[in-house]
Design an enzyme around this catalytic site. Structure first.
Site, mmCIF file in Angstrom:
data_model
loop_
_atom_site.group_PDB
_atom_site.id
_atom_site.type_symbol
_atom_site.label_atom_id
_atom_site.label_comp_id
_atom_site.label_asym_id
_atom_site.label_seq_id
_atom_site.Cartn_x
_atom_site.Cartn_y
_atom_site.Cartn_z
ATOM 1 N N ARG A 155 66.408 41.824 94.112
ATOM 2 C CA ARG A 155 65.793 42.248 92.839
ATOM 3 C C ARG A 155 64.588 41.374 92.434
ATOM 4 N NH1 ARG A 155 66.436 45.925 88.751
ATOM 5 N NH2 ARG A 155 65.864 45.358 86.743
ATOM 6 N N CYS A 184 70.049 44.934 91.087
ATOM 7 C CA CYS A 184 70.908 45.475 90.407
ATOM 8 C C CYS A 184 70.016 46.698 89.636
ATOM 9 C CB CYS A 184 71.243 44.591 89.453
ATOM 10 S SG CYS A 184 72.595 43.335 90.042
ATOM 11 N N PRO A 223 59.562 45.692 84.753
ATOM 12 C CA PRO A 223 58.216 46.016 85.112
ATOM 13 C C PRO A 223 57.527 44.634 85.803
ATOM 14 C CG PRO A 223 58.969 46.544 82.781
ATOM 15 C CD PRO A 223 59.933 45.899 83.212
ATOM 16 N N ILE A 224 56.783 45.381 86.841
ATOM 17 C CA ILE A 224 56.093 43.992 87.440
ATOM 18 C C ILE A 224 54.631 44.153 86.980
ATOM 19 C CG2 ILE A 224 57.459 44.106 89.409
ATOM 20 C CD1 ILE A 224 55.429 45.845 90.916
ATOM 21 N N ASP A 225 54.148 44.588 85.946
ATOM 22 C CA ASP A 225 52.861 45.013 85.529
ATOM 23 C C ASP A 225 52.531 43.405 85.015
ATOM 24 O OD1 ASP A 225 54.784 45.394 83.299
ATOM 25 O OD2 ASP A 225 53.196 45.522 81.971
ATOM 26 N N LEU A 226 53.392 42.552 84.518
ATOM 27 C CA LEU A 226 53.032 41.204 84.017
ATOM 28 C C LEU A 226 52.750 40.280 85.291
ATOM 29 C CD1 LEU A 226 55.487 40.422 81.419
ATOM 30 C CD2 LEU A 226 53.166 40.913 81.099
ATOM 31 N N ASP A 276 71.711 37.243 80.961
ATOM 32 C CA ASP A 276 72.814 37.052 82.081
ATOM 33 C C ASP A 276 74.240 36.733 81.768
ATOM 34 O OD1 ASP A 276 70.915 37.876 83.839
ATOM 35 O OD2 ASP A 276 70.504 35.909 84.958
ATOM 36 N N ILE A 296 66.452 42.174 76.076
ATOM 37 C CA ILE A 296 65.680 41.848 77.419
ATOM 38 C C ILE A 296 65.677 43.138 78.223
ATOM 39 C CG2 ILE A 296 65.221 40.254 79.553
ATOM 40 C CD1 ILE A 296 65.100 39.122 76.891
#
Length: 418
Positions: free
Chosen positions: A92, A116, A122-125, A306, A328
């Site tokens: 992940r 998972c 999001p990977i925009d950051l 987590d 989160i």
């Protein structure tokens, strides 16, 4: 299909050590891409996620060997800047290789990460930060094509959210960048400091300015080093929870106790007695836990997302009502339906879960849907009457090293079966 078979209601007692941190090991493995020379990493856990990261290194051209808990990596020769979809989907957090590849080779071709299914990550950051550092990014056929034709260029960046992964990618990219990068609203997790300590030992210039501000002065080259990964705070907290749900008393060794400070109020609210020093903790649980009240997941130093699922198992067998608010990830209650099979009284609406503690859980056949949810089901099995069978161990094995052996050493009746 592999399963864990647990006969519950065994009071845990004894001593155990904590494995190396998954969430530190993975970005440090990615950071190895930046270095020319041999890297010796101690305290690397035997986890499927670590194996996936090692597979990516091998694909990129690194030479790797393992000796027990030590990984030896030689990244002198990087042969490709592309990571296949198959390799990306094994882990992940594989997106963390983006910053390292851009800094070392000036380009990266990859797909979105797997792992998972706990909701969108999001990977925009990440992409916005890489663009701020001089990267051109386009998408075609499900792949991201990223190039930094003039190299990584330092500048001031402010993250919209203190994302751990985006912070790691900026640290990796900017360490070999041109000029100074100032990162505001950076993540503050202990794993970020561990990554920065590793990079600094390799020759990077990284400074923590407080209040989520990190300054990185780019250097031309990083070299190898010998480094020890910190121990895993979430695993430590999980074994604390194992003692708590069984009315047990255990000692946990060799981990930075200060890293679990965000969860200690919940354990103390439940009636657990905790005595600790810098690297050792003794926890003694009452015969039945009390309510931990309201739990809201937040970025560090708040309550970690987590640990939300394991904490929910504690709340399920505690006296009174607990309320969980997950801020989160939007799909991190997949363990709830499985806990309810065992008799837990939990209702959810959106990001809120209300847990009314019950006097007993009953063993059942349950399925892990993600890493931490799987750990929560193992804890429920320890607390339940009768036999519990936990399936989909591939999720648990991503983050817990031989969990059945650790728990057995404390007196649990648990074994792995095919």
């Amino acid at each position: 299909m592999e399963k864990l078979t647990i006969c519950g209601k065994k009071r845990l007692n004894g001593t155990l050590s904590v494995q190396g941190s998954k969430n530190s090991t993975l970005p440090i493995i990615a950071a190895a891409v930046l270095c020319e020379g041999e890297i010796i990493l101690h305290n690397c856990p035997h986890l499927t996620d670590v194996g996936a990261a090692v597979n990516i290194l091998s694909h990129l051209g690194c030479k790797i060997r393992r000796e027990g808990d030590t990984l030896i990596i030689d990244s002198t020769n990087i042969e490709t800047s592309e990571i296949s979809e198959k390799l990306m989907h094994e882990m992940r957090s594989s997106i963390v290789f983006l910053g390292a590849l851009l800094a070392r080779t000036g380009k990266a071709v990859l797909s979105t990460p797997g792992g998972c299914e706990i909701g969108l990550r999001p990977i925009d950051l990440h992409l916005r930060a890489m663009r701020d550092l001089g990267t051109a990014i386009s998408e075609e056929g499900g792949k991201l094509f990223c190039t930094a034709p003039d190299g990584i260029r330092g500048r001031e960046i402010t993250l919209a959210f203190p994302s751990v992964g985006a912070t790691e990618n900026v640290l990796l990219a900017a360490s070999l960048g041109k000029g100074r990068t100032i990162l505001n609203n950076a993540a503050r997790e202990p794993e970020i400091k561990n990554l920065a300590d590793f990079l600094t030992l390799c020759g990077a210039k990284i400074y923590f300015a407080g209040e989520g501000k990190i300054i990185i002065d780019g250097v031309k080259k990083l070299h190898g080093c010998e480094f020890r990964v910190i121990s895993d705070r979430i695993v430590a907290a999980t074994y604390m929870a194992a003692a708590a749900v069984t009315g047990g008393e255990i000692d946990i060794l060799n981990f930075p106790v200060n890293d679990v400070t965000p969860v200690l109020p919940q354990f103390e609210a439940c009636g657990c007695k905790i005595v600790s020093d810098e690297n050792r903790m003794h926890i003694k649980a009452p015969s039945r836990l009390k309510s931990m009240g309201t739990v809201r997941t937040m970025p560090y130093p708040g309550f970690p997302t987590d640990f939300q699922a394991p904490a929910m198992t504690m709340a399920s067998v505690a006296e009174g009502t607990a309320i969980f608010i997950e801020t989160i990830f939007e799909s991190r209650y997949k363990h709830v339906s499985e806990l309810k099979k065992m008799g837990a009284n939990i209702t959810t609406q959106g990001t809120v879960a209300v847990v009314q503690g019950v006097k007993r859980l009953t063993g059942a056949k349950v399925y892990a849907e993600d890493l931490r949810g799987g750990a929560a089901l193992v804890l429920a099995g320890l607390a339940a009457e009768g036999k519990t069978e936990v399936y989909n161990l591939k999720h648990i094995d991503r983050g817990y090293e031989k969990i059945e052996e650790k728990l057995s050493s404390l007196g649990a009746e648990i074994e792995r079966e095919v």
